[in-house]
Enzyme design. Sequence first.
Site, mmCIF file in Angstrom:
data_model
loop_
_atom_site.group_PDB
_atom_site.id
_atom_site.type_symbol
_atom_site.label_atom_id
_atom_site.label_comp_id
_atom_site.label_asym_id
_atom_site.label_seq_id
_atom_site.Cartn_x
_atom_site.Cartn_y
_atom_site.Cartn_z
ATOM 1 N N HIS A 215 0.862 -1.179 0.000
ATOM 2 C CA HIS A 215 0.000 0.000 0.000
ATOM 3 C C HIS A 215 0.901 1.231 0.000
ATOM 4 O O HIS A 215 2.071 1.142 0.394
ATOM 5 C CB HIS A 215 -0.884 0.035 1.244
ATOM 6 N N GLU B 81 -4.231 -3.841 -4.673
ATOM 7 C CA GLU B 81 -5.694 -3.879 -4.788
ATOM 8 C C GLU B 81 -6.297 -2.485 -4.656
ATOM 9 O O GLU B 81 -6.926 -2.161 -3.662
ATOM 10 C CB GLU B 81 -6.304 -4.858 -3.770
#
Length: 368
Positions: free
Chosen positions: A256, A294
């Site tokens: 992330h 994602e």
Amino acid sequence: MTAHDTAWRFHAHPEGRVLDVRLEGTALKVTPLDGDRHGSTWALREQPGTPRLEWLGACAGEPDEAHLLAAIEATFQRHPAARQLALQSPLPTGTRLVDAGIVTPVEGALPTVAREAFWQWQRAWLPQPREPFAQRFVVTQGKRHPLRPAKPQGTVYRRHIPWLGKTLTLDTIDIERDLPAFHRWMNDPVVAHFWEEEGDLARHRQYLEGIAADPRVTGLVGRFDGEPFGYFEAYWAKEDRIAPFYDAADHDRGWHALVGEARFRGKPFLTAWMPSVSHYLFLDDPRTQRLVIEPRADNEKMIRSLGRCGYAHVKEFDFPHKRALLGVLWRERFFGEALWIPRADPTAASPAPARRHEPSLEDIHANP
């Protein structure tokens, strides 16, 4: 203007050292900036297709391995389209570069260095390269996975970015040092839009303490020339919430990101830090074959930016908190296509048009 003013400059950081590389004409000079060690001089013959790198040192000697790595990296930076170079130089004692597949002897011709192989050599970018951790399986919260090594400390990756003229580093997060910046970034509206982690200093200290205690995740701070610009979380995918949504392999990694400093947002910086994060995760363990990410499925511009950096758009799926798109980058593609070199256009098709406007990755660089 003098030759000194027009020299092409580059900094290399093999094995944690700092080496200045200067090209004047065909002379490539490598000079240490971290002590009084002697420099070295090379000749870079800029011939079509396969540049030739020649050591100009003593006939009876051999170059320092760090100088050799710096000269090779500078040659590939100078000739980004070259898939290999020819090397006219004695090899350092031990020939571990040959044993590792970085230098390939060629019968009746000069040895060659393949770009794809060289960029997988940990020692050129990792100050503290680690051997692969012995594989033993454990079960955590019902998930069977390899036991992970202790998390690293300090600077884990260093790379000079030619188009910025800056050196990018990834450092493991130090709570006392990095908490003020992390706190400010999490309360920035453009970061909070995605991370939803606004709060006071105590909350953010608790967040980072949780990351520090989690063997699955490593928190990293990105810096340009020592100035912090963003925060990254690298995780082992097998133990992560993403694992049920694809066939997670034992050494897949995911990440992330957020860029908290507004002046470091934009494509020139994105094309530096995003491939560098990918590069670091592939170097950290040579068994890692895939990286996953994602982002929100409706963030078209963010997904297009991931495509520029080699992430294939595999499918959409539902987390409890968002509709996500699974992006996957393969080791073979990253190194085979030299994806650390910026690309003008996406390398994979975007999904259906966004249902509503979202800030682009170029604008906010956040994908929790």
